[in-house]
Each structure stands twice: as C-alpha cells, then as structure tokens.
Design an enzyme around this catalytic site. Structure first.
Site, PDB file in Angstrom:
ATOM      1  N   GLU A  59       0.824  -1.214   0.000  1.00  0.00           N
ATOM      2  CA  GLU A  59       0.000   0.000   0.000  1.00  0.00           C
ATOM      3  C   GLU A  59       0.859   1.265   0.000  1.00  0.00           C
ATOM      4  O   GLU A  59       0.579   2.218  -0.741  1.00  0.00           O
ATOM      5  CB  GLU A  59      -0.939   0.018   1.221  1.00  0.00           C
ATOM      6  CG  GLU A  59      -1.893  -1.156   1.289  1.00  0.00           C
ATOM      7  CD  GLU A  59      -1.367  -2.351   2.076  1.00  0.00           C
ATOM      8  OE1 GLU A  59      -2.193  -3.164   2.522  1.00  0.00           O
ATOM      9  OE2 GLU A  59      -0.134  -2.489   2.250  1.00  0.00           O
ATOM     10  N   CYS A  90      -0.116   1.711   6.948  1.00  0.00           N
ATOM     11  CA  CYS A  90      -0.651   1.894   5.594  1.00  0.00           C
ATOM     12  C   CYS A  90      -1.951   2.687   5.601  1.00  0.00           C
ATOM     13  O   CYS A  90      -2.168   3.524   4.727  1.00  0.00           O
ATOM     14  CB  CYS A  90      -0.852   0.531   4.935  1.00  0.00           C
ATOM     15  SG  CYS A  90       0.715  -0.338   4.662  1.00  0.00           S
TER      16      CYS A  90
END
Length: 160
Positions: A59, A90
C-alpha cells in the site's frame, strides 16, 4: 459496502497478481493497486523481505509510485485496493495522502485466525491489532471503506 462506490473485480485481480508475484520473490503475498478515473496508475506487491525494509508494504509503495507519477502528494481522486486490510501504517499513509477510498479483501481477523493454525517461525505474522476503520475514523479527510471485497480469493494468498 460503500453505497457511492462499486468496487471492480479487475482492480482487485491486479492486486492479487501483484501479491502472487511478491510471494514468488520470497516476500509476503500482499498486493495493492491505486486507481484514478477508472484506470490503474500504480501496482505493487510487498517488498519487506526483498528490500530488508519493514516499511515496504504494498500500500505504501503504490502511494509513493502514484505521488511520483502524478507529481503531487494528495491523491483525493484515487482509490486504494489492497488484498489485505491495511495495517495502521498503511491506513495512516492513505489518510495522509487523502485517498478517496480504500477497498480491501482479507481482514486482520482473517490473518489472526490463519496464523493460529498455520503460523511458523519463518513466516511469523506480525500485526498491530488496530483496525483500518479505527485509523480512518481518527483522520481527516476520511476515505470511504469497502471491507471484505473478494475476501475468499484474498484469503487464498495466505501462506506459511
């Protein structure tokens, strides 16, 4: 599921392919894509083990790629797809990037359940048990969340 956004299987399939590629390179099987205006602008699989860097989550990598490509830090017109529920790092990076939404497959609870029956010392599953929804609820702006999209397919990526 968010009523304003219908997630697309083709984007999650691309994230799943990135996760498989990461696994084939001896990394964790997590993949992510970032979508803008119905087009994929960034794709990545985890690189934690490959690059010997604990921050190299899929991510984070797609957010970095997209910012570089678009030459801007805010990605408010983009949607993040991930095969796994984003960890606190993330999820925070997505909030800081101001993404419009986050779509993810497997959940932290899925990972915890899998670890209890399949974990080993070589592939230990380290998680910070703070749900993505909690991080998002504490940030501004708040991206929409679509949880459990293609969950069964994403759980198949788990490995020992």
């Amino acid at each position: 599921m968010n009523l304003m956004y219908t997630p697309k299987e083709k984007f999650m399939q691309k994230a799943i392919a990135a996760a498989r590629s990461a696994y084939d390179k001896n990394d964790y099987a997590v993949g992510a894509v970032l979508v803008k205006s119905g087009k994929i602008i960034a794709v990545a699989g985890n690189r934690v083990r490959i690059r010997h860097d604990s921050t190299q989550h899929a991510e984070v990598l797609v957010l970095q790629q997209a910012s570089k490509k678009l030459k801007r830090r805010y990605l408010g017109d983009c949607i993040l797809y991930s095969t796994a529920e984003p960890c606190p790092m993330c999820a925070s990076a997505a909030v800081w990037s101001k993404v419009k939404g986050i779509v993810y497959g497997s959940t932290m609870q899925d990972m915890k359940t899998y670890q209890q029956t399949h974990g080993n010392k070589s592939w230990s599953w380290r998680t910070i048990n703070v749900p993505c929804s909690y991080i998002v609820s504490k940030g501004t702006p708040r991206p929409f969340l679509v949880k459990g999209f293609m969950r069964k397919e994403c759980i198949k990526l788990f490995h020992s």
